[in-house]
Design an enzyme around this catalytic site. Sequence first.
Site, PDB file in Angstrom:
ATOM      1  N   CYS A  96       0.814  -1.224   0.000  1.00 52.83           N
ATOM      2  CA  CYS A  96       0.000   0.000   0.000  1.00 52.83           C
ATOM      3  C   CYS A  96       0.844   1.269   0.000  1.00 52.83           C
ATOM      4  O   CYS A  96       0.358   2.344  -0.354  1.00 52.83           O
ATOM      5  CB  CYS A  96      -0.949   0.006   1.186  1.00 52.83           C
ATOM      6  SG  CYS A  96      -2.134  -1.339   1.130  1.00 52.83           S
ATOM      7  N   HIS A 116      -3.162   7.584   1.765  1.00 51.39           N
ATOM      8  CA  HIS A 116      -3.549   6.271   1.264  1.00 51.39           C
ATOM      9  C   HIS A 116      -4.930   5.958   1.819  1.00 51.39           C
ATOM     10  O   HIS A 116      -5.198   6.154   3.001  1.00 51.39           O
ATOM     11  CB  HIS A 116      -2.522   5.222   1.711  1.00 51.39           C
ATOM     12  CG  HIS A 116      -3.027   3.822   1.537  1.00 51.39           C
ATOM     13  ND1 HIS A 116      -3.546   3.378   0.339  1.00 51.39           N
ATOM     14  CD2 HIS A 116      -3.098   2.772   2.398  1.00 51.39           C
ATOM     15  CE1 HIS A 116      -3.919   2.116   0.469  1.00 51.39           C
ATOM     16  NE2 HIS A 116      -3.659   1.730   1.708  1.00 51.39           N
ATOM     17  N   ASN A 149     -10.044   0.231  -0.671  1.00 54.18           N
ATOM     18  CA  ASN A 149      -8.582   0.299  -0.580  1.00 54.18           C
ATOM     19  C   ASN A 149      -8.001  -0.286  -1.875  1.00 54.18           C
ATOM     20  O   ASN A 149      -8.076  -1.492  -2.092  1.00 54.18           O
ATOM     21  CB  ASN A 149      -8.112  -0.495   0.646  1.00 54.18           C
ATOM     22  CG  ASN A 149      -6.595  -0.458   0.826  1.00 54.18           C
ATOM     23  OD1 ASN A 149      -5.856  -0.049  -0.059  1.00 54.18           O
ATOM     24  ND2 ASN A 149      -6.129  -0.911   1.980  1.00 54.18           N
TER      25      ASN A 149
HETATM   26  N1  ACO Z   1     -18.794  -8.062   8.378  1.00 53.00           N
HETATM   27  C1  ACO Z   1     -19.321  -8.339   9.585  1.00 53.00           C
HETATM   28  N2  ACO Z   1     -18.578  -8.769  10.625  1.00 53.00           N
HETATM   29  C2  ACO Z   1     -17.260  -8.879  10.434  1.00 53.00           C
HETATM   30  C3  ACO Z   1     -16.659  -8.597   9.193  1.00 53.00           C
HETATM   31  C4  ACO Z   1     -17.487  -8.174   8.144  1.00 53.00           C
HETATM   32  N3  ACO Z   1     -17.003  -7.875   6.929  1.00 53.00           N
HETATM   33  N4  ACO Z   1     -15.319  -8.816   9.305  1.00 53.00           N
HETATM   34  C5  ACO Z   1     -15.103  -9.215  10.566  1.00 53.00           C
HETATM   35  N5  ACO Z   1     -16.272  -9.266  11.240  1.00 53.00           N
HETATM   36  C6  ACO Z   1     -16.515  -9.655  12.623  1.00 53.00           C
HETATM   37  C7  ACO Z   1     -15.431 -10.562  13.176  1.00 53.00           C
HETATM   38  O1  ACO Z   1     -15.673 -11.906  12.824  1.00 53.00           O
HETATM   39  C8  ACO Z   1     -15.576 -10.326  14.655  1.00 53.00           C
HETATM   40  O2  ACO Z   1     -16.651 -11.079  15.118  1.00 53.00           O
HETATM   41  P1  ACO Z   1     -16.595 -11.807  16.557  1.00 53.00           P
HETATM   42  O3  ACO Z   1     -16.440 -10.676  17.532  1.00 53.00           O
HETATM   43  O4  ACO Z   1     -17.893 -12.514  16.611  1.00 53.00           O
HETATM   44  O5  ACO Z   1     -15.390 -12.693  16.480  1.00 53.00           O
HETATM   45  C9  ACO Z   1     -15.958  -8.851  14.740  1.00 53.00           C
HETATM   46  O6  ACO Z   1     -16.463  -8.487  13.451  1.00 53.00           O
HETATM   47  C10 ACO Z   1     -14.787  -7.959  15.095  1.00 53.00           C
HETATM   48  O7  ACO Z   1     -13.680  -8.323  14.252  1.00 53.00           O
HETATM   49  P2  ACO Z   1     -12.357  -7.509  14.234  1.00 53.00           P
HETATM   50  O8  ACO Z   1     -11.468  -8.040  13.167  1.00 53.00           O
HETATM   51  O9  ACO Z   1     -11.821  -7.456  15.629  1.00 53.00           O
HETATM   52  O10 ACO Z   1     -12.956  -6.101  13.807  1.00 53.00           O
HETATM   53  P3  ACO Z   1     -12.303  -4.694  13.901  1.00 53.00           P
HETATM   54  O11 ACO Z   1     -13.138  -3.811  14.691  1.00 53.00           O
HETATM   55  O12 ACO Z   1     -10.848  -4.766  14.217  1.00 53.00           O
HETATM   56  O13 ACO Z   1     -12.457  -4.209  12.391  1.00 53.00           O
HETATM   57  C11 ACO Z   1     -11.080  -3.996  10.451  1.00 53.00           C
HETATM   58  C12 ACO Z   1     -11.840  -4.937  11.350  1.00 53.00           C
HETATM   59  C13 ACO Z   1     -12.078  -3.057   9.765  1.00 53.00           C
HETATM   60  C14 ACO Z   1     -10.331  -4.795   9.406  1.00 53.00           C
HETATM   61  C15 ACO Z   1     -10.102  -3.168  11.328  1.00 53.00           C
HETATM   62  O14 ACO Z   1      -9.311  -4.013  12.116  1.00 53.00           O
HETATM   63  C16 ACO Z   1      -9.225  -2.311  10.503  1.00 53.00           C
HETATM   64  O15 ACO Z   1      -9.660  -1.347   9.944  1.00 53.00           O
HETATM   65  N6  ACO Z   1      -7.913  -2.606  10.448  1.00 53.00           N
HETATM   66  C17 ACO Z   1      -7.002  -1.908   9.631  1.00 53.00           C
HETATM   67  C18 ACO Z   1      -6.753  -2.788   8.495  1.00 53.00           C
HETATM   68  C19 ACO Z   1      -6.663  -2.092   7.183  1.00 53.00           C
HETATM   69  O16 ACO Z   1      -7.138  -1.026   6.941  1.00 53.00           O
HETATM   70  N7  ACO Z   1      -6.021  -2.795   6.304  1.00 53.00           N
HETATM   71  C20 ACO Z   1      -5.869  -2.359   4.996  1.00 53.00           C
HETATM   72  C21 ACO Z   1      -4.577  -2.782   4.509  1.00 53.00           C
HETATM   73  S1  ACO Z   1      -3.288  -2.034   5.374  1.00 53.00           S
HETATM   74  C22 ACO Z   1      -3.315  -0.510   4.869  1.00 53.00           C
HETATM   75  O17 ACO Z   1      -3.637  -0.260   3.767  1.00 53.00           O
HETATM   76  C23 ACO Z   1      -2.945   0.499   5.862  1.00 53.00           C
END
Ligand code: ACO
Length: 325
Positions: free
Chosen positions: A115, A252, A282
Amino acid sequence: MTTIRSVVLGCGSYLPEHILTNAELASRIDTSDEWIVQRTGIRQRHIAAPGEFTSHLAIKAAKAALANAGVDAQSIDLIVLATSTPDNTFPATAVSVQNGLGINHGAAFDLQAVCSGFIFALATADNFLRTGAFKRALVIGAETFSRILDWNDRGTCVLFGDGAGALVLDAQPQQGNTSDRGVLTTHLRSDGRHKMKLYVDGGPSSTQSVGHLRMEGREVFKHAVGMITDVIEDAFKATNTGPNDIDWLVPHQANKRIIDASAQKLHIAPQKVVLTVDSHGNTSAASIPLALSVAVADKRIKPNDLVMLEAMGGGFTWGSALVRW
Ligand code: ACO
């Protein structure tokens, strides 16, 4: 003292026709529009058609950038293409772009920093232009992340999209101060201790297959804001500027929460932040030039504006660039 700067002559982008909305995703996997929007700000993403490759998107973005710059493809002697989704393991997708533009002089190569790829590519091209090795460069970010997603993994497949964006940079003499036009400073970082927090579980040397994207989302989130703000502060320090001096922050586009938290920590006003994550998702290395193209087309970014670019991604890699448009 006169110095050579990489001045932006133009930018362009291309998005595949097909739009995949959150509602469509919710009809296929266990997710909802509400969950995706609340956690990421993403409402839709574009998906490349079967047979539409990264090079095809990149060529269209490059042609748009050349048209916007008002220069001929034959004046380009350097192409640096940032991608993690090349057409083939080799040759570089950049040579397909070079060939597609009818150029057979100069050099073209790919660069892989996930990224952060566009910032790394911009810094690389800038260094080549400032040394006089090349005169005019196309810096491209192009991705077909839809091809490396596990469409059954709701934690990752909702986040990414396909697209391409490009800048034309020209080596020009400037005064050697922060009123100059062009790339004023770039800052690149990486730390391989985090390499398994965001990776693709395949590759030519390890599995002889392409593999799928895997991510510890919370771990990425935890590090993102600190890394982004550190490297933006490096750019401020290097140029003796601050948040009030910049006209635009073009980050980004990974996640609206990461972008908002970074801008807030740096005291950058929300109205200065260019956001496209809602409509593009993204797009990894393509996201910054795609966002730049939107803000140039709608006349937010104008000549002489001071524009801060930043990215963070797999590796981890992260970086910033301060550019006077
Ligand atoms: N829809 C519904 N529920 C979901 C989804 C979805 N698409 N994805 C995960 N869940 C559920 C999980 O299973 C979990 O359920 P559980 O509590 O029953 O186990 C719950 O939601 C929470 O999951 P987490 O992964 O802990 O959710 P979080 O609040 O951390 O959000 C996310 C996930 C959006 C990916 C967040 O961690 C994030 O934004 N991280 C940054 C990652 C990113 O942006 N990466 C891009 C690439 S890196 C870059 O470009 C910088």
